[in-house]
Write an enzyme that holds these catalytic residues in place. Structure first.
Site: not given
Length: 524
Positions: A380, A300, A265
């Protein structure tokens, strides 16, 4: 009026005869009939029951029987003193008996209490005589103090005091003038001293502040030691698509070939977009353009590649060695702040977390490592490191009060993809550019009947592994292999842990009855 019954009394006259006392009567008046005493009544005989209980036995006269026990025996008289005592203490005068008096004589009787009548003036004391007349005496008199002349006087304790009211007017004026003069002199002197004193300069060319010698010991395994060894292998990932941009983090996993792992993402917005730019910024401040090697929305995970020599790769650990309570360190670029280090512990393992949305094609369910190390947007793709400095996970999501896993602020619930999963997916992406996942071919949602949880089958792919195994819609899957299933997320994690083509046993509930089927997993 005379009483004719008294001796020597004369007979009453005619007028007195009418009111005279009758002959033989006594008293002033006779009682009226209603007040005259009734004649005594004879006592009523007792009832038979009372006579039996309380009556005197027959042939017994008097109050008590003659054979009742007598009173207490009287104490015997004391024996006479011995002969030797009589000779030693015999009275001195002839004719006396018993013991004699002491040599000094007997002491007089002492009064045991004081009585006011023993005093000679007790009879004349008005407070003791209840018939004495009341009278007022003279008022109390207090002697006047000797008047001392002059303003200085001495009190009863010998202290000297100033009597202001007797000061003369010239002396009072002189005292006030002296006080005013003293105040004026003191104020003028203070003002003069402050005006003539030299002021300290604002600047000091030779200023030197104190400092201490280095005495801090950073032991191996401390947060500072881990941050110093791992931070060079963690990069900031900047993505720009037109006027829009985003930031994240990444970890160098292959220094020789320039491979960096991050989250899908983070870079998915630049995938297959002409003019999009991805840039990796390193710990020393240098940057390099990056290209997408491969990405996997189902986990992901994405891998990018930079062309930069002398990179430092991170050491990858293993997820199987992690236990709850282990200390961990999170390194990344939250909110674009590169090189940020936070610490915490492993809060939980194998936590099913669903990742989706946020303008990305990510649609994954991960079996996450949960930590309370503060993680924020921008972390992230960064590293979650254990006490040895080995990477045990890639920071991916957070639980927040207002977000859905990738936005909001840290509340102490962060999630990382286990490094074993990251290693497997990254190797597939570097090798083939894509990753393969096992599939059961069913769509489910979490349900519970109050006593047992499971995954309710909503749709079954035609010809898929689920249909071939005999799984129908409305079945509730409660176990896959040896793993109990309590939600749709747990089912996705259990299936994804297998390889395509493997056979697994699926326990399900249909119509209130439990049954087990065997399914051969396909490819997602």
């Amino acid at each position: 009026m005379t009483d004719p019954t008294r001796p020597g009394a004369t007979a009453p006259s005619g007028a007195e005869q009418e009111y005279a006392r009758p002959s033989g009567a006594r008293g002033s008046f006779d009682l009226p009939p209603e007040r005259r005493p009734a004649p005594p009544r004879p006592p009523l005989p007792p009832a038979p029951g009372q006579q039996t209980a309380f009556g005197r036995p027959e042939r017994v006269r008097g109050s008590f029987a003659g054979d009742r026990p007598g009173g207490l025996p009287r104490p015997a008289a004391p024996p006479p003193p011995p002969e030797a005592v009589l000779r030693a203490f015999a009275p001195g005068r002839p004719g006396e008996r018993g013991l004699g008096d002491p040599p000094g004589g007997r002491a007089p009787r002492r009064r045991t209490a004081s009585a006011p009548w023993w005093k000679p003036d007790a009879a004349a004391d008005p407070w003791r005589d209840p018939y004495a007349p009341a009278s007022l005496g003279a008022p109390a008199e207090y002697p006047d103090e000797d008047e001392q002349p002059g303003p200085l006087v001495t009190d009863a304790r010998g202290r000297t005091r100033l009597r202001v009211r007797q000061l003369s007017i010239p002396l009072s004026i002189l005292t006030v003038l002296v006080m005013l003069f003293s105040g004026a002199v003191g104020g003028s002197a203070g003002w003069l001293l402050t005006r003539t004193a030299d002021e300290e300069p604002l600047l000091s060319p030779d200023a030197q502040l104190s400092q201490t010698s280095e005495g801090i010991t950073r032991e191996p395994g401390s947060v500072s030691d881990i941050a110093g060894r791992v931070s060079p292998a963690v990069v900031s990932v900047e993505v720009r698509v037109g006027e829009a941009g985003a930031t994240g983090s990444g970890v160098v996993i292959d220094a020789e070939n320039g491979y960096i792992v991050t989250n899908n993402h983070v870079i998915s917005g630049a995938a297959d977009v002409e003019g999009a730019e991805i840039r990796a910024v390193f710990n020393d401040g240098s940057g390099s353009a990056a290209r997408i090697v491969g990405r996997d929305p189902a986990s992901d995970i994405a891998v990018i590649k930079v062309e930069k020599p002398q990179l430092l790769a991170a050491t990858l650990g293993t997820s199987d060695s992690v236990v709850v309570g282990d200390p961990v360190v999170a390194i990344g670029s939250p909110l674009g702040l590169a090189g940020t280090v936070t610490s915490g512990i492993v809060s939980a393992l194998d936590r099913p977390v669903r990742l989706s949305g946020e303008g990305s094609d990510t649609n994954a369910v991960i079996s996450a490592v949960q930590t309370d190390a503060p993680i924020n947007p921008g972390n992230s793709g960064g590293a979650l490191v254990d006490a040895t400095g080995a990477v045990i996970g890639i920071n991916t999501a957070i639980a927040s009060l207002g977000g859905n896993g990738t936005t909001g602020g840290s509340i102490g619930l962060g999630f990382a993809i286990p490094i074993d999963t990251v290693r497997d997916i990254s190797e597939q992406l570097i090798t083939t550019g894509e990753a393969v996942h096992a599939s059961l071919g069913v769509s489910t949602r979490s349900v519970t009947d109050g006593t047992r949880d499971g995954a309710l089958v909503l749709n079954v792919d035609p010809g898929g592994p689920g249909e071939q195994a005999g799984i129908d819609e409305q079945d509730v899957i409660i176990r896959v292999g040896d793993t109990r299933i309590g939600s749709s997320e747990e089912l996705a994690v259990a299936v994804d842990a297998q390889d395509p083509g493997e056979q697994i046993e699926v326990e399900l509930v249909r119509g209130g009855a439990s049954r087990t089927v065997t399914a051969t997993l396909g490819t997602a």
